[in-house]
Design a protein around this motif. Structure first.
Motif, PDB file in Angstrom:
ATOM      1  N   ASP A 166     -60.025   5.922  67.104  1.00 31.93           N
ATOM      2  CA  ASP A 166     -60.027   7.183  66.354  1.00 31.93           C
ATOM      3  C   ASP A 166     -58.714   7.330  65.606  1.00 31.93           C
ATOM      4  OD1 ASP A 166     -62.533   8.166  67.112  1.00 31.93           O
ATOM      5  OD2 ASP A 166     -61.731   9.033  68.971  1.00 31.93           O
ATOM      6  N   VAL A 178     -57.659  16.044  60.614  1.00 29.87           N
ATOM      7  CA  VAL A 178     -59.034  15.679  60.956  1.00 29.87           C
ATOM      8  C   VAL A 178     -58.988  14.368  61.730  1.00 29.87           C
ATOM      9  CG1 VAL A 178     -59.403  14.422  58.774  1.00 29.87           C
ATOM     10  CG2 VAL A 178     -61.364  15.336  60.016  1.00 29.87           C
ATOM     11  N   THR A 179     -59.916  14.195  62.695  1.00 23.37           N
ATOM     12  CA  THR A 179     -59.994  12.923  63.414  1.00 23.37           C
ATOM     13  C   THR A 179     -61.254  12.190  62.974  1.00 23.37           C
ATOM     14  OG1 THR A 179     -58.775  13.834  65.269  1.00 23.37           O
ATOM     15  CG2 THR A 179     -60.080  11.864  65.705  1.00 23.37           C
ATOM     16  N   MET A 180     -61.087  10.921  62.599  1.00 30.26           N
ATOM     17  CA  MET A 180     -62.220  10.122  62.123  1.00 30.26           C
ATOM     18  C   MET A 180     -62.299   8.825  62.923  1.00 30.26           C
ATOM     19  SD  MET A 180     -61.920  10.831  58.052  1.00 30.26           S
ATOM     20  CE  MET A 180     -63.656  10.528  57.726  1.00 30.26           C
ATOM     21  N   SER A 181     -63.521   8.399  63.217  1.00 33.26           N
ATOM     22  CA  SER A 181     -63.750   7.230  64.061  1.00 33.26           C
ATOM     23  C   SER A 181     -64.040   5.989  63.245  1.00 33.26           C
ATOM     24  CB  SER A 181     -64.977   7.497  64.947  1.00 33.26           C
ATOM     25  OG  SER A 181     -64.636   8.367  65.977  1.00 33.26           O
ATOM     26  N   CYS A 182     -63.395   4.892  63.649  1.00 24.55           N
ATOM     27  CA  CYS A 182     -63.702   3.597  63.043  1.00 24.55           C
ATOM     28  C   CYS A 182     -64.232   2.670  64.124  1.00 24.55           C
ATOM     29  CB  CYS A 182     -62.463   2.981  62.400  1.00 24.55           C
ATOM     30  SG  CYS A 182     -62.075   3.756  60.820  1.00 24.55           S
ATOM     31  N   GLU A 185     -66.991   5.585  60.774  1.00 22.18           N
ATOM     32  CA  GLU A 185     -66.698   6.402  59.588  1.00 22.18           C
ATOM     33  C   GLU A 185     -65.682   5.722  58.665  1.00 22.18           C
ATOM     34  OE1 GLU A 185     -66.942  10.954  60.633  1.00 22.18           O
ATOM     35  OE2 GLU A 185     -65.566  10.001  62.046  1.00 22.18           O
ATOM     36  N   ASP A 188     -65.513   6.655  54.860  1.00 26.44           N
ATOM     37  CA  ASP A 188     -65.024   8.019  54.633  1.00 26.44           C
ATOM     38  C   ASP A 188     -63.531   8.120  54.947  1.00 26.44           C
ATOM     39  OD1 ASP A 188     -67.503   8.996  53.817  1.00 26.44           O
ATOM     40  OD2 ASP A 188     -68.141   9.283  55.896  1.00 26.44           O
ATOM     41  N   ALA A 189     -63.110   7.446  56.028  1.00 26.03           N
ATOM     42  CA  ALA A 189     -61.682   7.472  56.385  1.00 26.03           C
ATOM     43  C   ALA A 189     -60.854   6.852  55.261  1.00 26.03           C
ATOM     44  CB  ALA A 189     -61.458   6.725  57.702  1.00 26.03           C
TER      45      ALA A 189
END
Ligand code: 13P
Ligand code: 13P
Ligand code: MG
Ligand code: MG
Ligand code: MG
Length: 365
Positions: A166, A178-182, A185, A188-189
């Motif tokens: 994350d 914002v927290t984004m998952s790889c 996502e 988008d990240a």
């Protein structure tokens, strides 16, 4: 029992111009941190510099955002500033935006990266320190370490990394996060992370158990001070091995000297050159921007090391490429994309020039 690593940095004066801090300032910081170690506020510390920035790498048991540890760093920088003033060093006290400490060093000028964790049986940690660039310079290499399988083989072949990471991303203009998952996502990240002046990675955590993997300083000096007082020159802490990228996967992204904002007067794009600490002296056109990497083993909160990780002939070609790119970029002189776009420049004469031309500027037919 948990260990905290706090890396707090500031530029409080340098020779000649903005190239390198003075040993007397490092000695003053050493004197102050040695006392704090004796008094058991710190367990251990290592002081280094990247160009004109002093980096205090400290271990302790007090958690992140600890008032005493932040106050200690602040005090070290204040005392070092007095030495800088006595030597008439350039930019004495440059990054200290306030006269009085208010409990947390954030927002006061110095940059800060911290993490707290329970030590594994063996805990390799790599500390990166930059000069002549901004926090967004870490976006690409940190993304590659934790999300790019062409960089980090472990994302594909090691089950302990396979679940991904994350990314906590700060919008430093709007003060949102914002927290984004790889990998889920990833596209988008990347849409955010490509805008390096605005969206910066603050923390990376492992998705399977939320364990902290990386922490980056995200302070933007000019946004805090409302005027140009030098570049932020960020730092980062990255854990490696056993559930994290291997040490070699952590340093691998820097083999590509990507273009970053900073360099001369904080207003130019140039390659980020990975160098041994002794070569962290950005001189040519006040650059090109530098990054150093110090590798430690953490042992009951003590720092074993460091290994100067870019002091490796295998990075010679990256340095040669950085020099070639520096040459190519320099030949653009005052033109973009070497010079930053007007709204991102730390200095500009443009408003004055436009004012002078007011009477001469005519409507087009
Ligand atoms: P060693 O056999 O040298 O310990 O290497 C292990 C490894 O996985 C390196 O990435
Ligand atoms: P520093 O942020 O490293 O002091 O750089 C300032 C500058 O203007 C270099 O040309
Ligand atoms: Mg400076
Ligand atoms: Mg600097
Ligand atoms: Mg700076």
């Amino acid at each position: 029992m948990k260990t905290t690593i706090s890396v707090i940095k500031a530029d409080v004066g340098s020779i000649a111009g903005h190239a390198k801090t003075h040993v007397a300032l490092l000695n003053k910081c050493d004197e102050i941190l040695a006392k704090a170690k004796e008094e058991e506020l710190l367990v251990d510390y290592h002081i280094t510099n990247c160009g004109d920035d002093i980096d205090l790498i400290m271990t302790h048991r007090n958690g992140t955002e600890n008032e005493e540890v932040h106050g200690l760093a602040w005090n070290a920088f204040i005392e070092a500033t007095k030495v800088a003033k006595s030597l008439k060093l350039y930019g004495a006290g440059q990054d200290l935006l306030s006269d009085t400490f208010s409990g947390n060093i954030k927002g006061m000028g110095p940059g800060c990266a911290e993490m707290e964790f329970k030590e594994r049986p063996s805990d390799p940690v790599i500390v990166f320190c930059c000069d002549k660039t901004e926090p967004g310079a870490f976006n690409m290499p940190i993304f590659k370490m934790f999300a790019d399988p062409f960089n980090t083989a472990g994302l594909v072949i090691d089950p302990s990394l396979h679940g991904g990471y994350d990314f906590e991303i700060f919008d430093v203009i709007e003060h949102k996060k914002v927290t984004m998952s790889c990998p889920d996502e990833m596209y988008d990240a990347l849409a955010l992370l490509g805008s390096t002046g605005r969206y910066v990675i603050k923390h990376v955590t492992r998705r399977s158990d939320n364990e902290i993997a990386a922490s980056i300083s995200t302070e933007r000096l000019n946004l805090m001070a409302g005027q140009y007082i030098g570049k932020d020159d960020p730092v980062a802490i990255v854990r490696s091995q056993s559930g994290f990228p291997a040490a070699g996967e952590v340093v691998e992204p820097f083999a590509f000297p990507h273009l970053v904002s900073g360099w001369m007067r904080g207003s130019h794009n140039g390659p980020l050159m990975p160098v041994a600490q002794r070569n962290a002296t950005p001189v040519r056109f006040d650059g090109p921007p530098r990054v150093i990497a110090l590798g430690f083993q953490i042992n009951n909160s003590e720092l074993v090391g460091p290994l100067d990780m870019f002091d490796d002939p295998a990075f010679d070609r990256s340095r040669a490429l950085a020099s070639e790119v520096a040459e190519y970029m320099r030949r653009h002189g005052p033109f973009e994309p070497h010079r930053l776009p007007a709204d991102e420049m730390e200095y500009t004469s443009l408003p004055g020039v436009l004012k002078m031309l007011e009477g001469r500027m005519k409507d087009m037919d």
